[in-house]
Write an enzyme that holds these catalytic residues in place. Structure first.
Site, PDB file in Angstrom:
ATOM      1  N   ASP A  10      51.742 165.937  24.851  1.00 47.83           N
ATOM      2  CA  ASP A  10      51.313 164.537  24.807  1.00 47.83           C
ATOM      3  C   ASP A  10      49.811 164.476  25.063  1.00 47.83           C
ATOM      4  O   ASP A  10      49.346 164.765  26.168  1.00 47.83           O
ATOM      5  CB  ASP A  10      52.074 163.735  25.874  1.00 47.83           C
ATOM      6  CG  ASP A  10      51.804 162.242  25.808  1.00 47.83           C
ATOM      7  OD1 ASP A  10      50.999 161.814  24.953  1.00 47.83           O
ATOM      8  OD2 ASP A  10      52.388 161.498  26.616  1.00 47.83           O
ATOM      9  N   ASP A 106      50.083 161.341  18.678  1.00 48.48           N
ATOM     10  CA  ASP A 106      49.663 162.036  19.899  1.00 48.48           C
ATOM     11  C   ASP A 106      50.781 162.795  20.607  1.00 48.48           C
ATOM     12  O   ASP A 106      50.524 163.412  21.648  1.00 48.48           O
ATOM     13  CB  ASP A 106      49.008 161.054  20.870  1.00 48.48           C
ATOM     14  CG  ASP A 106      49.891 159.855  21.194  1.00 48.48           C
ATOM     15  OD1 ASP A 106      50.847 159.604  20.451  1.00 48.48           O
ATOM     16  OD2 ASP A 106      49.614 159.164  22.186  1.00 48.48           O
ATOM     17  N   GLU A 107      52.000 162.763  20.101  1.00 41.71           N
ATOM     18  CA  GLU A 107      53.107 163.432  20.774  1.00 41.71           C
ATOM     19  C   GLU A 107      53.890 164.300  19.796  1.00 41.71           C
ATOM     20  O   GLU A 107      54.072 163.929  18.637  1.00 41.71           O
ATOM     21  CB  GLU A 107      54.081 162.419  21.383  1.00 41.71           C
ATOM     22  CG  GLU A 107      53.520 161.580  22.503  1.00 41.71           C
ATOM     23  CD  GLU A 107      54.589 160.680  23.101  1.00 41.71           C
ATOM     24  OE1 GLU A 107      55.625 161.210  23.544  1.00 41.71           O
ATOM     25  OE2 GLU A 107      54.392 159.452  23.107  1.00 41.71           O
TER      26      GLU A 107
END
Length: 407
Positions: A10, A106-107
């Site tokens: 993350d 973003d993950e």
């Protein structure tokens, strides 16, 4: 059989971190990424740690954030940069595994089980990735390491920023079970409230609960959450190459009542197009065509398609063409039972950017993209029902369904 090694990575305060990375003068300032502050309806899409110290949170209004922190620096979104850095991070991941399942820009989940002999155990691989992301890209990342996806996701949230957390079979009872039940993936606010109503406040209490009682309270999801709390999750991590090879992305809905008019159809088509567009952006793809699937109440099927020039990943443009196909090709002799929208002829978004710039409507497209990206962010964080069009309230029965995805 040996346990899998799953990572959840993350990127910390991703949008804000990219803005600060590209403009180092912001490094010692509270920063929020958002929309048009003057319009008084923009929202915070990301905030850096200094801004979070003032209590600023994702999805609150810029006006509210400014009241908390008068010195807040609000910067506009640059989604082309976020996509560029997201792809660069994934290239680092690919050095360690091909099993990469992005959840958003973003993950991502990574299965590094098959990489342990080459690169070391899960903690070693996670620390290597964390160091490379910082040194090569100037960003920080928090990574959870565990034997399943659910606990890996918990691990990445456990310690931030710039950290690696291990939840193993030996320590998860000590570290995972005391956490609030709402921290568990797929336990939203409504589910947490129901669990609290029967005295379940922690993941450990959920793990110790009677699965039959949970099924009565939560339906089929009850025993599933019980398994998750006890570390039982065999959900695989998808191969990254398979995601990029998708030929089409679509949704289909059998409406809860007959669709009798074009206005009824709009209520169904908008959520379909928004869901398809959201998934296109998540894949980093644009649609070169859109297909409309129609099945009337006598189960007769009609399918129509048109090309899109230039390709798009905007719901507004998918909707415009789907609505046009319906108007041109369906005569309304019978009500409609099922509608479907499919985006086809997919091409990577970065291959159509020049066409968009030369199209003469780049500024207008950019405005709509910022709006839809803001909706993506809210839905990714708070669920698909977090943002809905006002038109859906015109007929809650017709618009209050859950789409069935198909790729």
């Amino acid at each position: 059989m040996a346990d899998r090694t799953i990572l959840h990575s993350d990127l910390n305060s991703f949008y804000a971190s990219v803005e600060i990375r590209n403009n180092p003068t912001l490094a010692d300032k509270p920063v929020a990424v958002g929309g048009d502050e003057q319009a008084r309806h923009g929202i915070v899409l990301a905030a850096n740690p200094l801004a979070k110290q003032y209590g600023i949170r994702t999805a609150e209004t810029l006006w509210s954030a400014r009241r908390k922190c008068p010195d807040l620096v609000i910067v506009p979104t640059h989604f082309d940069e976020y996509h560029r850095f997201s792809q660069a991070v994934r290239q680092i991941y690919l050095d360690y595994t091909s099993q990469i399942e992005p959840m958003s820009l973003d993950e991502a989940f990574l299965d590094v089980t098959g990489s342990r002999e080459l690169f070391g155990d899960g903690e070693t691989i996670a620390q290597t990735i964390r160091t490379r992301v910082k040194e090569e890209l100037g960003l920080t990342v928090s990574i959870g390491v565990s034997f399943n996806k659910i606990f890996a996701k918990l691990g990445s949230d456990y310690k931030k920023p710039d950290a690696v957390t291990i939840f193993s079979r030996e320590n998860y009872r000590e570290l995972v079970w005391p956490q609030p039940v709402g921290n568990l993936l797929y336990v939203g606010k409504a589910t947490a409230a129901k669990l609290a109503g029967i005295g379940i406040h922690t993941i450990g209490e959920l793990a110790a609960a009677d699965p039959a009682a949970l099924q009565m309270l939560l339906g089929r999801m009850g025993p599933t959450l019980h398994d998750y709390a006890n570390g039982r999750d065999e959900t695989p991590v998808a191969e990254y190459v398979n995601r990029e090879q998708a030929k089409s992305i679509g949704n289909m809905i059998t409406a809860p009542r007959d669709i009798r008019t074009p206005a009824d159809a709009d209520l169904v088509l908008w959520p379909l197009c928004e869901n398809v567009a959201h998934r296109l952006r998540r894949h980093g793809m644009c649609a070169g065509s859109v297909s409309l699937y129609i099945r009337d109440i006598q189960l007769v099927t009609h399918t129509r398609q048109c090309q899109l020039t230039p390709p798009t990943w905007l719901a507004r443009e998918l909707m415009e063409h789907a609505r046009g196909l319906l108007a041109r090709h369906y005569k309304w002799k019978l009500p409609i039972r099922t509608l479907g929208v499919t985006a086809g002829d997919l091409v990577p978004a970065d291959q159509v950017s020049l066409q968009l710039d030369l199209d003469g409507t780049a500024e207008k497209r950019d405005k709509f993209e910022r709006i839809e990206r803001a909706m993506d962010s809210l839905k990714d964080r708070y669920g698909s029902a977090a943002v809905r069009r006002g038109t859906e309230l015109l007929d809650p029965k017709l618009s209050g369904f859950h789409p069935h995805d198909h790729d």
